[in-house]
Design an enzyme around this catalytic site. Structure first.
Site, PDB file in Angstrom:
ATOM      1  N   PRO A  87       0.693  -1.202   0.078  1.00 30.12           N
ATOM      2  CA  PRO A  87       0.064  -0.018   0.057  1.00 30.12           C
ATOM      3  C   PRO A  87       0.785   1.298  -0.144  1.00 30.12           C
ATOM      4  O   PRO A  87       0.217   2.388  -0.161  1.00 30.12           O
ATOM      5  CB  PRO A  87      -0.784  -0.088   1.241  1.00 30.12           C
ATOM      6  CG  PRO A  87      -0.194  -1.258   1.899  1.00 30.12           C
ATOM      7  CD  PRO A  87       0.444  -2.100   1.166  1.00 30.12           C
ATOM      8  N   ASP A 167     -10.197   1.534 -24.354  1.00 28.56           N
ATOM      9  CA  ASP A 167     -10.981   1.459 -23.172  1.00 28.56           C
ATOM     10  C   ASP A 167     -10.982   2.724 -22.422  1.00 28.56           C
ATOM     11  O   ASP A 167     -10.340   3.300 -22.567  1.00 28.56           O
ATOM     12  CB  ASP A 167     -10.246   0.252 -22.292  1.00 28.56           C
ATOM     13  CG  ASP A 167     -10.768  -1.101 -22.851  1.00 28.56           C
ATOM     14  OD1 ASP A 167     -11.826  -1.306 -23.576  1.00 28.56           O
ATOM     15  OD2 ASP A 167     -10.407  -1.951 -22.322  1.00 28.56           O
TER      16      ASP A 167
END
Ligand code: ADE
Length: 249
Positions: A87, A167
């Site tokens: 993280p 996308d």
């Protein structure tokens, strides 16, 4: 592309990476995924991979020796990015995904417990990557997310080689609404333009919807997009900042 994954929980990867598009990519030889158990490289009799933190504190820390041994024995004399999923890492965004997809090889280390010994970060790892601002129980799910996102940009992995580049995020815009049959479902019809057969009108509608959706949901993304003059005109229709005189009408 070859990706080596180092984990304490190899079984987590077995089904996740063996289905659908990733399965097909591996069968076609476009992607080679090799999962290594860090425990196999533990030196001691009990195959210990974690230990208490020096200086005290909560939880267990992954020991450096098994991780160094595992990575060094797999990498040998070769060089490749050695990425720790954590993280604390650099946020995984589409630009970084596309950058990683250019590499012939990646090594991914999945952290676990309270963290990994700092010497792994400092002397073994070349990059630290986070998939989002939340803490997972380990780096495994993050590694799977990274593998999946990167694989889509390897030429040939998706049906039409270019499709990942159209996308959401790759173009910088969110995609607009999509429809398939039936034409009318429970009284809700597909927008008329999509069945008009007028390709220029359809393209304009799609661009308009993508711009509107991005403006509504992720206006921050618009800053990174090359907008045409027509795009700007379209956006003006939807966007009326309060400080513009005609916004109050
Ligand atoms: N490990 C635990 N949480 C993570 C996160 N958000 N990203 C990458 N690795 C992690």
């Amino acid at each position: 592309m070859r990706i080596d994954i180092f984990t304490l929980f190899p079984a987590m990867f077995f089904s996740a990476l063996q289905e659908s598009i990733l399965k097909r990519a591996q069968q076609r030889g476009l992607l080679t995924l090799i999962v290594h158990s860090i425990r196999d490289y533990a030196l001691d009799r009990h195959q210990m991979t974690d230990d208490l933190p020096y200086g005290g504190g909560e939880g267990m820390i992954l020991k450096p020796e098994p991780i160094f041994r595992a990575v060094r024995s797999v990498l040998g004399q070769a060089t490749a990015p050695v990425i720790l999923l954590t993280p604390q890492g650099r946020p995984l965004k589409s630009a970084l995904v596309q950058e990683l997809a250019q590499q012939p090889r990646l090594l991914l280390i999945c952290g676990h417990y309270e963290g990994v010994d700092e010497r792994v970060r400092r002397y073994l790892v070349t990059d630290e990557i986070s998939i989002g601002d939340y803490v997972l129980t380990g780096g495994e799910l993050a590694a799977m997310v990274l593998v999946d996102a990167v694989a889509r940009f390897i030429p040939g992995v998706l049906g039409a080689a270019e499709s990942a580049h159209h996308d959401s995020y790759a173009s910088g815009l969110l995609e607009g609404p999509q429809y398939t049959r039936p034409l009318v479902f429970e009284n809700w019809a597909v927008p008329e333009v999509l069945v008009s057969g007028n390709h220029a009108r359809i393209a304009r509608w799609k661009r308009t919807m993508a711009l509107q959706r991005t403006l509504e949901r992720r206006p921050d993304l618009l800053e990174g997009v090359m907008l045409t003059g027509e795009d700007v005109e379209i956006l003006k229709q939807f966007h009326r900042p309060m400080d513009e005189p005609d916004a109050m009408e």
